[in-house]
Structures are given as C-alpha cells and as structure tokens.
Write a protein that holds these residues in place. Structure first.
Motif, PDB file in Angstrom:
ATOM      1  N   MET A 193      -5.752   2.421  10.780  1.00 44.11           N
ATOM      2  CA  MET A 193      -7.167   2.845  10.819  1.00 44.11           C
ATOM      3  C   MET A 193      -8.118   1.722  10.406  1.00 44.11           C
ATOM      4  SD  MET A 193      -7.185   5.199   7.427  1.00 44.11           S
ATOM      5  CE  MET A 193      -5.448   5.556   7.368  1.00 44.11           C
TER       6      MET A 193
ATOM      7  N   GLY B  78       3.973   6.185  11.936  1.00 42.18           N
ATOM      8  CA  GLY B  78       3.637   7.193  10.936  1.00 42.18           C
ATOM      9  C   GLY B  78       2.639   6.676   9.915  1.00 42.18           C
ATOM     10  N   CYS B  79       1.991   7.618   9.237  1.00 44.78           N
ATOM     11  CA  CYS B  79       1.011   7.255   8.209  1.00 44.78           C
ATOM     12  C   CYS B  79       1.020   8.315   7.112  1.00 44.78           C
ATOM     13  CB  CYS B  79      -0.380   7.135   8.823  1.00 44.78           C
ATOM     14  SG  CYS B  79      -1.686   6.825   7.595  1.00 44.78           S
ATOM     15  N   PRO B  80       1.908   8.220   6.145  1.00 46.73           N
ATOM     16  CA  PRO B  80       3.032   7.275   6.103  1.00 46.73           C
ATOM     17  C   PRO B  80       4.225   7.869   6.835  1.00 46.73           C
ATOM     18  CG  PRO B  80       3.026   8.577   4.099  1.00 46.73           C
ATOM     19  CD  PRO B  80       1.869   9.064   4.929  1.00 46.73           C
TER      20      PRO B  80
ATOM     21  N   VAL C  88       1.734   2.563  10.462  1.00 46.85           N
ATOM     22  CA  VAL C  88       0.781   2.052  11.454  1.00 46.85           C
ATOM     23  C   VAL C  88      -0.028   0.873  10.935  1.00 46.85           C
ATOM     24  CG1 VAL C  88       0.572   4.198  12.778  1.00 46.85           C
ATOM     25  CG2 VAL C  88      -0.930   3.825  10.824  1.00 46.85           C
ATOM     26  N   CYS C  89      -0.257   0.817   9.628  1.00 51.89           N
ATOM     27  CA  CYS C  89      -1.046  -0.312   9.094  1.00 51.89           C
ATOM     28  C   CYS C  89      -0.348  -1.631   9.368  1.00 51.89           C
ATOM     29  CB  CYS C  89      -1.267  -0.149   7.592  1.00 51.89           C
ATOM     30  SG  CYS C  89      -2.559   1.025   7.189  1.00 51.89           S
TER      31      CYS C  89
ATOM     32  N   ALA D 115       0.849  -1.204   0.000  1.00 48.33           N
ATOM     33  CA  ALA D 115       0.000   0.000   0.000  1.00 48.33           C
ATOM     34  C   ALA D 115       0.883   1.251   0.000  1.00 48.33           C
ATOM     35  CB  ALA D 115      -0.968  -0.011   1.190  1.00 48.33           C
ATOM     36  N   CYS D 116       0.281   2.366   0.381  1.00 49.09           N
ATOM     37  CA  CYS D 116       0.914   3.677   0.194  1.00 49.09           C
ATOM     38  C   CYS D 116       2.291   3.844   0.838  1.00 49.09           C
ATOM     39  CB  CYS D 116      -0.020   4.783   0.668  1.00 49.09           C
ATOM     40  SG  CYS D 116      -1.494   4.252   1.532  1.00 49.09           S
ATOM     41  N   CYS D 117       2.578   3.164   1.945  1.00 43.99           N
ATOM     42  CA  CYS D 117       3.898   3.297   2.586  1.00 43.99           C
ATOM     43  C   CYS D 117       5.023   2.910   1.622  1.00 43.99           C
ATOM     44  CB  CYS D 117       3.968   2.419   3.831  1.00 43.99           C
ATOM     45  SG  CYS D 117       3.312   3.216   5.301  1.00 43.99           S
TER      46      CYS D 117
ATOM     47  N   GLY E 147       2.687  -1.322   4.381  1.00 43.94           N
ATOM     48  CA  GLY E 147       1.279  -1.229   3.995  1.00 43.94           C
ATOM     49  C   GLY E 147       0.373  -2.124   4.813  1.00 43.94           C
ATOM     50  N   THR E 148      -0.887  -2.115   4.425  1.00 45.48           N
ATOM     51  CA  THR E 148      -1.937  -2.848   5.135  1.00 45.48           C
ATOM     52  C   THR E 148      -1.856  -4.335   4.800  1.00 45.48           C
ATOM     53  OG1 THR E 148      -3.207  -0.940   4.378  1.00 45.48           O
ATOM     54  CG2 THR E 148      -4.389  -2.568   5.684  1.00 45.48           C
TER      55      THR E 148
HETATM   56  S1  SF4 Z   1       0.193   3.599   7.323  1.00 43.22           S
HETATM   57 FE1  SF4 Z   1      -0.895   5.172   6.118  1.00 43.22          FE
HETATM   58  S2  SF4 Z   1       0.419   5.498   4.341  1.00 43.22           S
HETATM   59 FE2  SF4 Z   1       1.041   3.539   5.258  1.00 43.22          FE
HETATM   60  S3  SF4 Z   1      -0.138   1.981   4.182  1.00 43.22           S
HETATM   61 FE3  SF4 Z   1      -1.307   2.579   5.988  1.00 43.22          FE
HETATM   62  S4  SF4 Z   1      -2.716   4.166   5.249  1.00 43.22           S
HETATM   63 FE4  SF4 Z   1      -1.077   3.964   3.727  1.00 43.22          FE
END
Ligand code: SF4
Length: 202
Positions: free
Chosen positions: A108, A130-132, A101-102, A35-37, A73-74
């Motif tokens: 979340m 962090g996110c990210p 954090v994922c 994912a985004c990280c 990522g998640t």
């Molecule tokens: S921690 Fe934030 S940036 Fe990283 S994968 Fe999760 S939602 Fe995406």
C-alpha cells in the motif's frame, strides 16, 4: 553364500540431485524483519507451526551463517543498500523469500520513499502474498522453495549470482565517480534501468 545382486547394492544418481537433496532439507533461515510481517515469522518458528518439520529450524541472525533470507516488511529506499549488502554477505548457495505485499511490491506504500519490490535490487526466489501472510502461507513458501532447489542445476546458480555481484561493482564505481550516497546511487541505477525498460538493476 547367496550372490550379491548389483541392483540391490548400487544406486546411481546425478550429483545435482544429491547436493540439492541435502540443501533443500537443511535450510538456515535469517529474518530480515522490518515491519508487521515479522510477527507472523515469529509464530511460524515457534512450537505451534514448527518449521523444524521442514528442516529449517536453525535460525541465524548473521548473513554468514544462513542461506535462506526471508524479507518481512516494508523496505524503504533508505534500507535498500543495507538489504543489498546483507544479501551480498551471505555465502552461496543462498535464496530469498519475499514475504508479504510490502516486500514484494511496496504494497500500500506507493510513495517516493518506499522501494516498489525488493526484486528490483536483489534476486528473489519465492513470493508469499498477503498482508500479512499467515504462518501457513510462509511455510508453503518454504515448501515451494524446496521444490525449486530440488530442480536447480549447480551451474545455473553461478550465472544467477554473478549478475548480482556485477551490479554491486557498478554501484560502487558509480558511487565513487559521482560522490553520491549509496541510496542516491541505487535510485539513479533504478531510474536508468527504468529508462531502458528494465525492472531490475542486476
Ligand atoms: S504486508 Fe502488511 S503486514 Fe506485512 S509489513 Fe506490509 S503492511 Fe505489514
């Protein structure tokens, strides 16, 4: 001819210290980016942040050729067995950095479909919040891992990894006995661990 002073010619050290010095300065990263990280990881590897300054620029996409997995990522429950298999395929010594954090806690995504932290199914050495997390934070995580490697004893690593492989054998046995999928098996092992008040399955 001047006599050679033994103190100038010989240096004593411990085997652990020499091996760990080599290990910490030549880490081979493998991104498990879902994912985004993972975007921040790409930035960290490129010229602006330049992870090669820390001896870890040789990125590999094969678990057989890497020793530092970064989970970015998640991780859904469906991905859990894949993550465990890939971790198992890495040769020892191997380390894991949970980025964001994922990966560290589900973030979340407090849902039935998301694993609430990868440390429930594989050993984690360093967590990066962090996110990210920014690339600097991930680099700081790598530096923390280097500090940890420096202090490791070689025998300690063996016990740590043995527990994981024992849990993999239990997973295979349970899966075969009950005719479950690997996802269902891990879920059952997590529920069983929860009932015993334990957070992990290894
Ligand atoms: S921690 Fe934030 S940036 Fe990283 S994968 Fe999760 S939602 Fe995406």
């Amino acid at each position: 001819m001047a006599e050679l002073d033994i103190n100038d010619a010989v240096m004593t050290t411990r085997l652990d210290a020499v091996v760990n010095w080599g290990r910490k300065n030549s880490l081979w990263p493998m991104p498990f980016g879902v994912a985004c990280c993972a975007i921040e990881f790409m930035s960290m590897m490129s010229s602006k942040y330049d992870l090669s300054r820390f001896g870890a620029e040789a990125m590999r996409f094969s678990p057989r050729q890497s020793d530092m997995m970064l989970v970015l990522g998640t991780i859904t429950n469906k991905m859990a067995p894949v993550l465990r298999t890939i971790y198992a395929q890495m040769a020892e010594p191997k380390w894991v950095i949970s980025v964001g954090v994922c990966a560290s806690s589900g973030g979340m995504y407090r849902t039935y479909a998301t694993l609430q932290g990868i440390d429930r199914i594989i050993p984690v050495d360093v967590y990066v919040p962090g996110c990210p997390p920014r690339p600097e934070s991930i680099i700081y995580g790598v530096m923390k891992l280097q500090e940890q490697i420096e202090k490791e004893s070689l025998s300690m690593r063996k016990d740590h990894i043995a527990r994981f492989y024992e849990s993999l054998e239990r997973q295979d046995a349970l899966q075969a006995a009950k005719g479950l999928t690997s996802q269902q098996t891990i879920r059952e092992m997590l529920m069983d661990a929860g009932e015993r008040g334990v957070g992990t399955i290894f």
